[in-house]
Design a protein around this motif. Structure first.
Motif, PDB file in Angstrom:
ATOM      1  N   PRO A   1       0.820  -1.229   0.000  1.00 26.70           N
ATOM      2  CA  PRO A   1       0.000   0.000   0.000  1.00 26.70           C
ATOM      3  C   PRO A   1       0.846   1.268   0.000  1.00 26.70           C
ATOM      4  O   PRO A   1       0.494   2.256  -0.670  1.00 26.70           O
ATOM      5  CB  PRO A   1      -0.836  -0.123   1.280  1.00 26.70           C
ATOM      6  CG  PRO A   1      -0.823  -1.575   1.613  1.00 26.70           C
ATOM      7  CD  PRO A   1       0.506  -2.084   1.151  1.00 26.70           C
ATOM      8  N   ALA A   2       1.943   1.276   0.758  1.00 27.40           N
ATOM      9  CA  ALA A   2       2.790   2.467   0.798  1.00 27.40           C
ATOM     10  C   ALA A   2       3.407   2.737  -0.573  1.00 27.40           C
ATOM     11  O   ALA A   2       3.568   3.901  -0.972  1.00 27.40           O
ATOM     12  CB  ALA A   2       3.891   2.289   1.845  1.00 27.40           C
ATOM     13  N   CYS A   3       3.741   1.685  -1.296  1.00 28.26           N
ATOM     14  CA  CYS A   3       4.311   1.860  -2.640  1.00 28.26           C
ATOM     15  C   CYS A   3       3.271   2.443  -3.592  1.00 28.26           C
ATOM     16  O   CYS A   3       3.594   3.298  -4.434  1.00 28.26           O
ATOM     17  CB  CYS A   3       4.820   0.522  -3.169  1.00 28.26           C
ATOM     18  SG  CYS A   3       6.126  -0.222  -2.175  1.00 28.26           S
ATOM     19  N   GLN A   4       2.031   1.990  -3.483  1.00 24.08           N
ATOM     20  CA  GLN A   4       0.976   2.528  -4.337  1.00 24.08           C
ATOM     21  C   GLN A   4       0.706   3.996  -4.027  1.00 24.08           C
ATOM     22  O   GLN A   4       0.416   4.791  -4.928  1.00 24.08           O
ATOM     23  CB  GLN A   4      -0.298   1.693  -4.158  1.00 24.08           C
ATOM     24  CG  GLN A   4      -0.168   0.248  -4.623  1.00 24.08           C
ATOM     25  CD  GLN A   4       0.191   0.140  -6.095  1.00 24.08           C
ATOM     26  OE1 GLN A   4      -0.299   0.904  -6.931  1.00 24.08           O
ATOM     27  NE2 GLN A   4       1.052  -0.825  -6.420  1.00 24.08           N
ATOM     28  N   GLY A   5       0.795   4.373  -2.749  1.00 30.85           N
ATOM     29  CA  GLY A   5       0.611   5.772  -2.403  1.00 30.85           C
ATOM     30  C   GLY A   5       1.756   6.655  -2.856  1.00 30.85           C
ATOM     31  O   GLY A   5       1.569   7.861  -3.081  1.00 30.85           O
ATOM     32  N   PHE A   6       2.949   6.074  -2.972  1.00 29.72           N
ATOM     33  CA  PHE A   6       4.127   6.838  -3.389  1.00 29.72           C
ATOM     34  C   PHE A   6       4.322   6.829  -4.908  1.00 29.72           C
ATOM     35  O   PHE A   6       5.173   7.548  -5.428  1.00 29.72           O
ATOM     36  CB  PHE A   6       5.365   6.237  -2.709  1.00 29.72           C
ATOM     37  CG  PHE A   6       6.646   6.947  -2.981  1.00 29.72           C
ATOM     38  CD1 PHE A   6       6.846   8.263  -2.578  1.00 29.72           C
ATOM     39  CD2 PHE A   6       7.669   6.307  -3.673  1.00 29.72           C
ATOM     40  CE1 PHE A   6       8.035   8.923  -2.839  1.00 29.72           C
ATOM     41  CE2 PHE A   6       8.860   6.961  -3.933  1.00 29.72           C
ATOM     42  CZ  PHE A   6       9.048   8.265  -3.515  1.00 29.72           C
ATOM     43  N   LYS A   7       3.536   6.032  -5.614  1.00 25.91           N
ATOM     44  CA  LYS A   7       3.720   5.860  -7.062  1.00 25.91           C
ATOM     45  C   LYS A   7       3.574   7.170  -7.821  1.00 25.91           C
ATOM     46  O   LYS A   7       4.392   7.500  -8.695  1.00 25.91           O
ATOM     47  CB  LYS A   7       2.713   4.835  -7.579  1.00 25.91           C
ATOM     48  CG  LYS A   7       2.859   4.525  -9.061  1.00 25.91           C
ATOM     49  CD  LYS A   7       1.871   3.446  -9.475  1.00 25.91           C
ATOM     50  CE  LYS A   7       2.024   3.119 -10.962  1.00 25.91           C
ATOM     51  NZ  LYS A   7       1.062   2.057 -11.386  1.00 25.91           N
TER      52      LYS A   7
END
Length: 264
Positions: A58-64
């Motif tokens: 989830p953190a990666c998707q928010g940082f994408k």
């Protein structure tokens, strides 16, 4: 004529709608470079900012979105902005010793530094413009991704993911129970250890072979002739007689000189 014009208008409209639909389905073009196990050596030349991510994070998707926006500045900053999917490239997560997601590395001429600053586009840009990376302690040569130790660790990560995928295949597709998988893996481990042991013994025997030296044998006893044995025995007897005579004479001499001492 009107029919022809309306037909052309309809055809142009269909083409326009199709192009818009195709463009929306494809999405905007990404400015990031995809790094995999096969082309990761590109990082050893030039300056890079690399993000390690996973689609399920989830953190990666928010940082994408932030990372894609930062990638648009790559040409102005004269750097390369890349992304690594650790799900498809488990060897790179072991090579870079990634323990959390997303993780960002700065690479310049083969020197690796981990970015620990805020994950905001402005801070990422100033990290390159102001050369803040120069104040970050680089990864030691022992833990450098191109070192022998980290290359070995990368192989272990690949092997672990292979065993995991094999386990999933055995349980999901072939219906093998968990205890059966454990038994198979245990037998395979013993077999691999046995084969590796034989190979090591063969190499040691080939490279460090020693010659066989027979232990020394005791000298063989050669029997003496019978006549010679008798002569030796007679000599021993004569020597004993002479010695006894000498002792008797010595006692008589002592008695003559001091008879009291000898009696005592």
């Amino acid at each position: 004529m009107e029919f022809h014009v309306s037909t052309c208008t309809l055809f142009i409209g269909i083409v326009f709608l199709f192009s818009q639909t195709s463009a929306s389905s494809i999405g905007p073009k990404s400015h990031t470079i995809l790094i995999t196990d096969n082309n990761w050596n590109k990082l050893l030349k030039g300056e890079w900012m690399v993000e390690f991510m996973a689609p399920w994070c989830p953190a990666c998707q928010g940082f994408k979105e932030t990372w894609e926006s930062y990638a648009t500045w790559a040409e102005d900053l004269d750097i390369n902005v890349a992304v690594v999917d650790v799900t498809d490239n488990p060897g790179l997560s072991g090579r870079f010793l990634v323990t959390s997601l997303p993780t960002i590395f700065h690479v310049k001429d083969g020197i690796f530094r981990q970015y620990q600053g805020p994950r905001i586009t402005g801070d990422l840009i100033s990290f390159i413009e102001d050369k803040r990376w120069d104040k970050v302690i680089p990864v030691s040569w022992w833990f450098s991704p191109d070192s022998l130790m980290m290359s070995s660790l990368s192989l272990f990560f690949k092997a672990a993911m292979f065993i995991r995928s094999l386990y999933s295949t055995m349980t999901d597709e072939y219906g093998i129970p968990e205890w059966g998988c454990y038994v198979i893996f245990a037998l395979a481990t013993l077999l691999c250890g046995f084969i590796l042991g034989l190979i090591m013994v063969f190499l040691v025997d080939l490279l460090l072979s020693t010659r066989y030296f027979a232990p020394p044998q005791p000298p063989k006893h050669v029997p003496m002739p019978t006549n010679q044995v008798k002569e030796e025995m007679e000599k021993d007897d004569e020597s004993d007689i002479v010695d006894d005579t000498k002792d008797v004479k010595g006692i008589e001499t002592v008695r003559q000189r001091n008879p009291q001492v000898v009696e005592n």
